[in-house]
Scaffold this motif. Sequence first.
Motif, short mmCIF file in Angstrom:
data_model
loop_
_atom_site.label_atom_id
_atom_site.label_comp_id
_atom_site.label_asym_id
_atom_site.label_seq_id
_atom_site.Cartn_x
_atom_site.Cartn_y
_atom_site.Cartn_z
N PRO A 1 0.82 -1.22 0.00
CA PRO A 1 0.00 0.00 0.00
C PRO A 1 0.85 1.27 0.00
N GLU A 2 0.24 2.37 -0.42
CA GLU A 2 0.88 3.67 -0.29
C GLU A 2 0.85 4.13 1.16
N ARG A 3 -0.26 3.85 1.85
CA ARG A 3 -0.44 4.34 3.21
C ARG A 3 -1.00 3.23 4.09
N ILE A 4 -0.60 3.25 5.34
CA ILE A 4 -1.26 2.46 6.38
C ILE A 4 -1.73 3.45 7.43
N LEU A 5 -3.00 3.35 7.78
CA LEU A 5 -3.60 4.24 8.78
C LEU A 5 -4.07 3.42 9.96
N ILE A 6 -3.75 3.87 11.15
CA ILE A 6 -4.13 3.18 12.37
C ILE A 6 -5.28 3.93 13.02
N ASP B 1 0.63 6.18 9.54
CA ASP B 1 0.15 7.30 10.34
C ASP B 1 -1.14 6.92 11.05
N LEU B 2 -1.62 7.83 11.88
CA LEU B 2 -2.91 7.65 12.54
C LEU B 2 -4.04 8.09 11.62
N GLY B 3 -5.20 7.48 11.78
CA GLY B 3 -6.37 7.93 11.05
C GLY B 3 -6.74 9.34 11.47
N GLY B 4 -7.51 10.01 10.63
CA GLY B 4 -7.78 11.41 10.86
C GLY B 4 -9.17 11.75 11.34
N LEU B 5 -10.03 10.74 11.58
CA LEU B 5 -11.43 11.05 11.86
C LEU B 5 -11.88 10.75 13.29
N GLY B 6 -10.97 10.30 14.13
CA GLY B 6 -11.33 10.09 15.52
C GLY B 6 -12.16 8.83 15.75
N THR B 7 -12.75 8.75 16.93
CA THR B 7 -13.42 7.52 17.35
C THR B 7 -14.80 7.34 16.72
N ASP B 8 -15.33 8.37 16.05
CA ASP B 8 -16.63 8.24 15.39
C ASP B 8 -16.51 7.70 13.97
N ALA B 9 -15.30 7.37 13.53
CA ALA B 9 -15.09 7.05 12.12
C ALA B 9 -15.87 5.82 11.67
N VAL B 10 -16.03 4.82 12.53
CA VAL B 10 -16.78 3.62 12.14
C VAL B 10 -18.23 3.97 11.86
N PRO C 1 -0.13 7.62 19.52
CA PRO C 1 0.88 8.65 19.78
C PRO C 1 2.11 8.11 20.52
N ALA C 2 1.90 7.15 21.42
CA ALA C 2 3.02 6.61 22.19
C ALA C 2 3.82 5.56 21.41
N LEU C 3 3.14 4.81 20.54
CA LEU C 3 3.79 3.66 19.90
C LEU C 3 4.20 3.88 18.45
N LEU C 4 3.68 4.93 17.81
CA LEU C 4 3.83 5.05 16.36
C LEU C 4 5.29 5.03 15.88
N PRO C 5 6.22 5.79 16.51
CA PRO C 5 7.61 5.73 16.02
C PRO C 5 8.20 4.31 16.05
N ALA C 6 7.93 3.58 17.14
CA ALA C 6 8.46 2.22 17.24
C ALA C 6 7.75 1.29 16.26
N VAL C 7 6.44 1.47 16.06
CA VAL C 7 5.70 0.65 15.10
C VAL C 7 6.29 0.83 13.70
N ARG C 8 6.54 2.07 13.32
CA ARG C 8 7.13 2.32 12.00
C ARG C 8 8.48 1.62 11.86
N ARG C 9 9.30 1.75 12.89
CA ARG C 9 10.64 1.16 12.83
C ARG C 9 10.58 -0.36 12.68
N HIS C 10 9.71 -1.00 13.44
CA HIS C 10 9.61 -2.47 13.37
C HIS C 10 8.97 -2.91 12.06
N ALA C 11 7.98 -2.19 11.58
CA ALA C 11 7.34 -2.56 10.31
C ALA C 11 8.36 -2.55 9.18
N ALA D 1 -8.75 2.05 20.43
CA ALA D 1 -7.50 1.62 21.05
C ALA D 1 -6.30 2.08 20.21
N GLY D 2 -6.42 2.02 18.89
CA GLY D 2 -5.33 2.47 18.04
C GLY D 2 -5.04 3.95 18.22
N LEU D 3 -6.09 4.75 18.35
CA LEU D 3 -5.89 6.19 18.54
C LEU D 3 -5.35 6.49 19.94
#
Length: 423
Positions: A333-338, A373-382, A348-358, A342-344
Amino acid sequence: MVGRNRRTVRDLRRANRAAVLQRLYFDGPLSRFELGPATGLSSGSISNVVADLLADGVLEEAGNVDSDGGRPRTLLRVAPGSGHMIGVDVGETRVRVELFDLALTELARAERALGPEGYEVEVVVEHIRDAVAEVLAAADLAPDLLLGVGIGVPGIVEHAAGRGAVVHGQTVGWDAVALESLLRERCELPASVPYFIDNGARTLGQAEMWFGAGRGARSAIVVLFGSGVGACVVTPEAEEGRAVEAGHLTVRVGGRRCRCGAPGCLEAYAGAEALLERWREAGGQPPRDADQESALAALVAAAEDDAVARGLLAETAEYIGAGLSDLINLFRPERILIGGWAGLRLGPALLPAVRRHAVAYALRHPAERVTIDLGGLGTDAVTVGAAILPLADFFAHGGRRAEPVPEEPQPAWRAALEDRTPR
């Protein structure tokens, strides 16, 4: 004989209406003059389509703009009040229902907490029924004005003849639940109002691709982290996205037992329910009687001073990165969004390490071309994504409600054959 792929005049008219509607929806207001280049339609086609849509009340005028030396041009936009949708998120801790107008402005919402009985089907159906009635009453909206009810659920969704959407939610104890049939029996909605039921990760992906951090990407993966883990994969071949059970990728052979029953799933390490259980096993003390969201927030806060919590989150980041690397290698993919609550919370705490391990676990070529990156729509996105399902169907039909397809009686020979088939 008419060729199988021959388009009728009605098909062309519907496609032209859909093209104009979608362009105005995402880029409007626009003038008739601007719609031609934007859609590729001739000025004559634009005039006819716009006249039809204005007459149907789907479009409305939105002021004027000066032209180069000529008469001012009238701007057009999709009329927000010309349609309404309901979005439902059957989540891990609650059922959330929201009512939207065509511009996806929230008009009313209702929530029902899931108690100790959890995902008991009858309880979930009652919650949806009551919450749908509540939002319609709050907005004083007649049910027959709905374009549809979109519902995001955990598990695999299949469509069966005569039963509608059937949900296979192994991790929540749903075995071939005919959810659509149950809702039609219990909800006091007209038969003309369609249900659009899909995996919650796909509705999240739909929302992020239309309005969030995925907009403009040709390929993306939107990963939902809640109590469990799921994902929506969008590719040029599957532009509307398809749900994949990313939570059940194996990240550790012979590892922890997942809710699905298999050992070593990503969900058994990165789902909120499993992560909190791992914290308890390591000696952590989540707040007593706290729900999952509050307990997860406490874990993230504890990691600032507590080495055990910090180490647990570091390990979780590696498991998530390893799981994402499989998705990178499989789909490029071009992008992966989390996303997901729970992901949101963790992101913020895990994203740098997640990128490095991925990147470390993935093949170099696709890993160099993906952003995480993180998704942009918050917890109402579903919920928003669930409401998009009937909206997308409305657009696909050129701004008209889809007419139900009458069921044709099956031939006598097929009925006789079925009677002879062993049950």
